[in-house]
Scaffold this active site. Structure first.
Site, PDB file in Angstrom:
ATOM      1  CG  ASN A  84      -0.131  -0.091   2.513  1.00 34.48           C
ATOM      2  OD1 ASN A  84       0.143  -1.194   2.961  1.00 34.48           O
ATOM      3  ND2 ASN A  84       0.250   1.024   3.098  1.00 34.48           N
ATOM      4  CG  ASP A 120      -3.353  -1.706   5.406  1.00 37.35           C
ATOM      5  OD1 ASP A 120      -2.255  -1.689   4.816  1.00 37.35           O
ATOM      6  OD2 ASP A 120      -3.521  -2.283   6.496  1.00 37.35           O
TER       7      ASP A 120
END
Lengths: 301, 545
Positions: B270, B313
């Site tokens: 991420n 995420d």
């Protein structure tokens, strides 16, 4: 929106176990709003023995710090002192929150991250970094330097330790609209009453907990589901579910007797899903409806 | 004087000599022949994290197959015992590594520890114990091996070489600074004269990178950065240099390799700050991407971004699985990935061109796909102060756990998680830092899915009948074999053999804790073994004779 959406409704196990409960979807568990012990609000992180013990801190913050390997807990009292000195002495270049202005962001600085008790930070502040244009601050006392270091450690903690994060404000909706939704399209009033099970609900749990709970309560708040096992010959056993996997089901019957049953061909297992309606609603809420409903429930003080 | 005929005693002596010679031969040849690494799906060894460079986790072995798998039985168990029991911040040890099996010896890891076991008996041969000075103990995926040397990543950024015979340390090199919140959990990957190592970390905004080191000396050979540098192609996808050089894109899971193209395929993690994207408007290359990198130079050949401007995420580190198959009647060199963001991607691995981009779980964070086949994030579904309701599990549709592709069925298998989650923005400043947001999981359920690699359609799925997964923690990896079998596990500890063609359950074994790694298989003494890790225990299975 993908092709797998049907998976949510067509898997054989779910069908087998939940088909018979659609008609009961309005039978919501009274336990839905069982109150979990409120997790202690995060205090300012403490470290020294004179401060409150860590148990009083948010346990999530403590666990996350340990997991991240962030080291010791910054001392809040020293950090509060340090914050004042930092604002007047350092903030002009590094920003009041130490995230950088004309000078660098200190939350990502090796001088802070490698520092333990102010030994690196103190020396840097006292001596300055002339080559990089940072002046020296020789008049600051040892104690003041320690306080500045502690303030910086706390700023790192509040940014890097995600266990300290809290939702900022979930009450942004329109309570009136939420009330209309509660009694209208949301069908909440089919099973719940704002003068009954939900009376004073918002004086018992925080708004974020309230929002999460009406969407779908966390596991400890749910009661053990009921289960009925139907044998090939039509015989039935009903009780409280203890365990279910692809191979065995086990339950306690009304008399308290424990039954463990191998799942052979012809055996049907029906698990009561008291929260099915809540789960189905997760596909239906718009964010606005969710926030309106939250705002309404928060008025139930 | 040579006897014309061997006397019995003489025969015995000859036998003894032969035995001694062959034993000595075994002892001195415990190392891994690098040629084994170039074989596709070798059967007498499991020489890398994924078993071979393709990442398919498909074995051509057929000794255990549909009709006899019911007789699969426990051969031995090995329980990890480390001083103190619980590990910092994570509790009980969890085996997430896939052991290497080389010449009858298994090498596997948990964070801070490497073990060598006799693969026939499960007896411990040696144990290497590292004392860390930080880093996350969230998992360790295993070791890499070349010749008689093992390569291990300690959680605090140390890259360590061990003698495979003794477990003694040869050298160590620092590749990442744990005080900056980097951590290292990957299995080093040996490719030719390189050992490839990646890094993790997203609590403080850091740049990701991938490195090649010399297998003999440990010296750095090349480093590929997960973000471009100022003015380089890709830098236009960041608003400014500060955001770019703190942009994340970690490389924590082992990748795959095509020896003919000499390309490494790696997933990047991420972007940072993780959930607060307002300080990094743009696509944020090359975070959340599949990247193809020349194994000798470290230069980027192509990329495909699974989650442009990710704010959830959703590391795109999931294994890029390599296989060759026909698409529209033409043979193609393919790469498939079930991404944490819920999309199944199939690409042409020579150039990254998209063939399939299709969700394998329901999701509402994306508005569809762009001309390159990359998902278009919906700005309205980014984390908000008051909570944004997503129709996907907070941890994503899957995670790092290895999937499998069976050329026998043409299906790609992944343990998926269905679910819903709330995402909050907690750092509203113009220049947020760290995670800047948080996730609350609502309902979730684990489902094993078989995807058609040509279309992404779900051919069959098996929802585990355990009640709600309770937040949707990790699911285990998958192994398929030419015996028509698929091995994986449910959330309560059953190791399960499925018919890979239709999902029918054929066998199971209740382990003490849930399968936490990818199962593996190999032939040893002409017996096919299946190895699986459940919690802190490694289990070996073989057929009862």
């Amino acid at each position: 929106m993908g092709p797998a959406r049907e998976n949510r409704n067509t898997p054989q196990a779910v069908l087998r176990t939940r088909r018979n409960y659609r008609r009961r979807r309005c039978c919501l568990a009274l336990t839905l709003f069982l109150i979990i012990p409120c997790i202690a609000r995060s205090q300012e992180p403490q470290a020294s023995p004179s401060n409150p013990p860590p148990q009083q801190e948010d346990s999530r913050a403590i666990r996350t710090r340990e997991f991240l390997g962030l080291g010791r807990i910054p001392d809040a009292k020293m950090a509060a002192e340090g914050s004042k000195i930092f604002a007047s002495t350092c903030g002009f270049c590094h920003g009041a929150d130490a995230r950088g202005a004309s000078g660098p962001d200190l939350l990502r600085s090796p001088v802070i991250l490698d520092d333990n008790q102010g030994e690196l930070v103190g020396a840097t502040v006292r001596n300055g970094r002339p080559a990089k244009g940072m002046p020296a601050f020789p008049s600051l006392t040892e104690e003041q330097l320690r306080d500045i270091a502690e303030y910086l450690h706390l700023q790192v903690e509040l940014s890097a330790n995600r266990g300290t994060y809290k939702p900022l404000n979930v009450v942004t909706g329109d309570a009136k609209a939420g009330e209309a939704y509660f009694n209208g399209p949301g069908q909440c009033n089919t099973c719940h009453s704002v003068t009954g099970d939900l009376a004073h609900i918002s004086s018992k749990i925080s708004p974020p907990e309230l929002q999460q709970t009406f969407l779908y309560p966390v596991a400890p708040q749910r009661s053990a589901p009921g289960v009925t096992v139907i044998f090939a010959d039509g015989r039935k056993i009903t009780g409280t579910l203890k365990h279910l996997d692809d191979f065995y089901v086990s339950l306690d019957d009304a008399a308290g007797d424990y039954h463990s049953i191998p799942l052979q061909k012809g055996i049907q297992v029906q698990v009561e899903d008291k929260l099915l309606f809540h789960r189905q609603m997760l596909d239906k809420y718009t964010n606005r409806q969710m926030h309106d409903l939250t705002a309404y429930l928060v008025t139930l003080k | 004087m040579t006897p014309r005929k061997c006397q019995p005693g003489c025969l015995l002596l000859l036998c003894w000599c032969l035995c001694a010679t062959s034993l000595a031969g075994v002892a001195s040849a415990q190392g891994l022949d690098p040629q084994k690494l170039l074989q596709s799906d070798p059967t007498d060894t499991w020489p890398t994290y994924n078993g071979d460079y393709s990442g398919r986790r498909f074995s051509p072995l057929t000794q255990i197959e549909l009709s006899n798998v019911h007789a699969l039985s426990l051969a031995w168990m090995f329980r990890v015992r480390i001083g103190g029991g619980a590990m910092r911040g994570v509790g009980e040890p969890d085996i997430k590594s896939t052991p290497l099996m080389v010449n009858g010896i298994l090498y596997f890891t948990i964070p801070d520890h490497v073990f060598a076991l006799d693969a026939r008996t499960g007896l411990e041969l040696w144990h290497y114990d590292w004392v860390d000075s930080g880093g996350h103990l969230i998992g360790n995926r295993g070791v890499g091996m070349k010749g008689n040397w093992l390569y291990f990543l300690a959680p605090d950024g140390w890259f360590i070489s061990l003698d495979a015979q003794t477990g003694k340390e040869r050298w160590r090199k620092k590749i990442a600074d744990e005080k900056m919140q980097y951590f290292t959990t990957g299995a080093p990957m040996v490719v030719g004269n390189h050992v490839i190592v990646g890094v993790g970390g997203d609590a403080i905004d850091l740049p990701g990178y991938l490195e090649a080191h010399d297998p003999e000396t440990g010296e750095l050979q090349w480093r590929w950065n997960s973000e471009p540098r100022k003015g380089e192609p890709g830098s236009e996808t960041w608003p400014n240099e500060t955001a770019m050089v703190h942009g994340g894109g970690m490389t924590w899971l082992p990748g795959t390799y095509d020896k003919d193209l000499n390309l490494l395929y790696w997933g990047t993690g991420n972007a940072n700050p993780v959930m607060a994207g307002q300080g990094r408007n743009g696509a944020d290359l090359w975070t959340c991407s599949i990247v193809a990198i020349n194994a000798d130079t470290g230069k980027l050949a192509w990329y495909f971004q699974g989650s442009p401007h990710d704010t959830h995420d959703w590391d795109n580190t999931e294994t890029p699985v390599l296989f060759d198959a026909e698409i529209d009647g033409k043979p193609r060199k393919l790469l498939a990935q079930a991404s944490r963001n819920g999309y199944f991607f199939v690409l042409d691995r020579t150039n990254g061109a998209s063939i399939v981009s299709k969700p394998f779980v329901p999701l509402n964070w994306s508005k569809g796909i762009d001309a390159k086949g990359q998902p278009i994030p919906d700005k309205q579904r980014e984390p908000t102060i008051d909570g944004n309701l997503l129709t996907i599990n907070g941890g994503g549709g899957t995670n790092w756990m290895p999937p499998s592709y069976s050329p026998q069925t043409g299906l790609f298998y992944v343990n998926a998680v269905l679910g819903y989650s709330l995402t909050y923005l907690t750092d509203t400043s113009e220049h947020p830092e760290g995670y800047g947001g948080s996730i609350r999981n609502l309902w979730s359920q684990h489902v094993l899915e078989a995807l058609d690699h040509k279309t992404g359609e779900v051919k069959w799925s098996h929802p585990y009948s355990n009640a709600d997964a309770g937040g949707g923690g990790g699911s285990p990896g998958v192994l398929t074999t030419a015996g028509g079998l698929l091995f994986s596990g449910d959330p309560v500890g059953n190791l399960i053999a499925f018919n890979a063609a239709n999902g029918e359950i054929l066998w199971h074994f209740p382990m003490l804790r849930a399968l936490g790694n990818g199962p593996e298989t190999y032939l040893l003494d002409d017996r096919q073994y299946v190895i699986a890790g459940g919690g802190d225990t490694l289990y070996a299975f073989t057929l009862v004779h």
